[in-house]
Design a protein around this motif. Structure first.
Motif, short mmCIF file in Angstrom:
data_model
loop_
_atom_site.label_atom_id
_atom_site.label_comp_id
_atom_site.label_asym_id
_atom_site.label_seq_id
_atom_site.Cartn_x
_atom_site.Cartn_y
_atom_site.Cartn_z
N THR A 122 0.96 -1.15 -0.23
CA THR A 122 0.23 0.08 -0.11
C THR A 122 0.89 1.28 -0.17
N ALA A 123 0.19 2.41 -0.39
CA ALA A 123 0.95 3.69 -0.54
C ALA A 123 1.49 3.86 1.07
N ALA A 124 0.56 3.68 2.01
CA ALA A 124 0.83 3.91 3.56
C ALA A 124 2.26 3.21 3.75
N GLY A 125 2.19 2.02 3.48
CA GLY A 125 3.15 0.79 3.75
C GLY A 125 4.49 1.44 3.12
N LEU A 126 4.30 1.62 2.04
CA LEU A 126 5.61 1.93 1.19
C LEU A 126 6.11 3.40 1.76
N ALA A 127 5.18 4.24 2.13
CA ALA A 127 5.77 5.38 2.85
C ALA A 127 6.58 5.23 4.04
N ALA A 128 6.17 4.51 4.88
CA ALA A 128 6.83 4.03 5.96
C ALA A 128 8.21 3.46 5.66
N GLU A 129 8.35 2.44 4.84
CA GLU A 129 9.42 1.83 4.40
C GLU A 129 10.40 2.73 3.67
N LEU A 130 10.15 3.66 3.04
CA LEU A 130 11.01 4.60 2.39
C LEU A 130 11.17 6.04 3.18
N GLY A 131 10.59 6.30 4.31
CA GLY A 131 10.57 7.38 5.06
C GLY A 131 10.14 8.77 4.39
N ILE A 132 9.12 8.44 3.79
CA ILE A 132 8.55 9.55 2.81
C ILE A 132 7.18 9.64 3.26
N THR A 133 6.35 10.85 3.01
CA THR A 133 5.05 10.96 3.07
C THR A 133 3.96 10.10 2.47
N PRO A 134 2.97 9.78 2.74
CA PRO A 134 1.99 8.83 1.88
C PRO A 134 1.44 9.66 0.57
N ASP A 135 1.53 10.83 0.64
CA ASP A 135 1.23 11.67 -0.67
C ASP A 135 2.29 11.65 -1.62
N ARG A 136 3.64 11.57 -0.99
CA ARG A 136 4.70 11.47 -1.99
C ARG A 136 4.63 10.17 -2.33
N ALA A 137 4.49 8.97 -1.75
CA ALA A 137 4.43 7.68 -2.18
C ALA A 137 3.64 7.54 -3.27
N GLU A 138 2.30 8.04 -2.98
CA GLU A 138 1.30 8.17 -4.02
C GLU A 138 1.67 8.60 -5.42
N ARG A 139 2.14 9.79 -5.34
CA ARG A 139 2.76 10.32 -6.62
C ARG A 139 3.97 9.60 -7.16
N LEU A 140 4.74 8.77 -6.57
CA LEU A 140 5.76 7.99 -7.03
C LEU A 140 5.12 6.87 -7.79
N LEU A 141 4.23 6.24 -7.20
CA LEU A 141 3.45 5.11 -7.40
C LEU A 141 2.81 5.44 -8.78
N ALA A 142 2.10 6.61 -9.00
CA ALA A 142 1.42 6.92 -10.15
C ALA A 142 2.35 7.19 -11.54
N ALA A 143 3.59 7.75 -10.97
CA ALA A 143 4.61 7.77 -12.14
C ALA A 143 5.21 6.40 -12.61
#
Length: 322
Positions: A32-53
């Motif tokens: 999930t975006a939230a789990g990925l954000a926690a793994e990478l140390g970034i915000t959930p919004d930032r993770a959403e944008r990276l996944l969309a790209a």
């Protein structure tokens, strides 16, 4: 914890943040975006944008749900598709290099275009050469060797000499020995041209004053294109090359033919030997048989103490016989 990409996808122009995200999704299917954000140390919004790209690049797939999950596309398919797209872009760019070079020459180096001009076609070359001669003020320098595109214009040369233009020409032996060529050369020499000969010349060359030079684009049996150079350091270098060959060359005999005595023709024999003429060519020029030429060559070599024809020519030049 931040994943290390090691630049695995750097050659595809993918930013490092997207590479780290893709590698993380590869290691954690259906994240999930939230789990990925926690793994990478970034915000959930930032993770959403990276996944969309990454989705837009075809590297990850979004699965609807609450929350939405992402999984990585198979690298052998997804990365290969990106590689093909990248190759197509590079090929298109390569195809535009010539267009970019034309723009570069026009905008960045306008002076270079003024120094060099390519003249194509024998008629155009002959006309440009006539224009160069018409504009001569002080001197004309020539390397004369085949191929020729027109006969020597003796009247034009006479007019140049008549108005004080100094003409110096170095003829290649193969050019002088062509049928009728020596008679043409004798005509312009009688009018005032300074003519010398060498066995070989590096190229055809015509120089006018310190302003223009013309030489073939390429060597060959036909003169299809020529380069016209204007005043530059390259023009100075060509003038220096001419002087070096001029000082090595031997004079063209004023008159050659059977009307002269045998003694005179032996002197002409030395000149022709030094210029690299063969026995048959010398025989034609002097109006005698090849056997006579061979006998004269042996006599001259014996008289000069020379062991080779070339040595005989050198020793004759040193002795002031040429």
């Amino acid at each position: 914890m931040r994943a290390a990409s090691g630049g695995l996808l750097e050659g595809l122009g993918i930013p490092e943040a997207e590479q780290n995200t893709y590698l993380r999704v590869l290691a954690c299917p259906h994240c999930t975006a939230a789990g990925l954000a926690a793994e990478l140390g970034i915000t959930p919004d930032r993770a959403e944008r990276l996944l969309a790209a990454l989705t837009q690049r075809g590297l990850v797939t979004r699965h609807d749900g609450v929350p939405a999950r992402w999984s990585a596309a198979a690298p052998d398919v997804a990365v290969e598709a990106l590689l093909l797209r990248r190759e197509e872009e590079l090929l298109r760019t390569r195809g535009r290099v010539s267009e970019l070079m034309r723009a570069y020459r026009r905008s960045q180096q306008p002076q270079a275009a003024d120094l060099v001009e390519v003249v194509t076609g024998q008629a155009a070359i002959a006309e440009r050469w006539r224009q160069m001669q018409d504009g001569a003020r002080r001197h004309l320098l020539l390397f004369d060797k085949p191929p020729h595109i027109s006969r020597t214009d003796t009247e034009l040369e006479r007019s140049l000499l008549g108005r004080g233009v100094r003409i110096r020409a170095v003829y290649e032996a193969g050019s002088v020995s062509a049928p009728g060529r020596l008679a043409e050369i004798r005509d312009v020499v009688a009018a005032g041209e300074e003519a010398r000969m060498l066995p070989e010349l590096p190229c055809k060359l015509a120089m006018v004053d310190d302003r223009w030079a013309m030489l073939p684009v390429a060597t060959g049996s036909e003169l299809r294109a020529a380069v016209l150079l204007r005043a530059s350091s390259l023009l100075d270098a060509l003038a220096g090359m001419f002087e070096a060959y001029w000082h090595r060359a031997v004079r063209v005999p004023d008159v050659i033919g059977p009307a002269r005595g045998a003694g005179d023709r032996k002197g002409e024999l030395l000149t022709l030997l030094s210029a690299g003429f063969t026995d048959d060519s010398i025989a034609r020029q002097l109006g005698v048989s090849p056997r006579t030429v061979q006998r004269w060559v042996r006599e001259v070599m014996d008289a000069l103490g020379a062991r080779t024809r070339f040595q005989a020519g050198i020793q004759a030049a040193r002795a002031g016989l040429l």
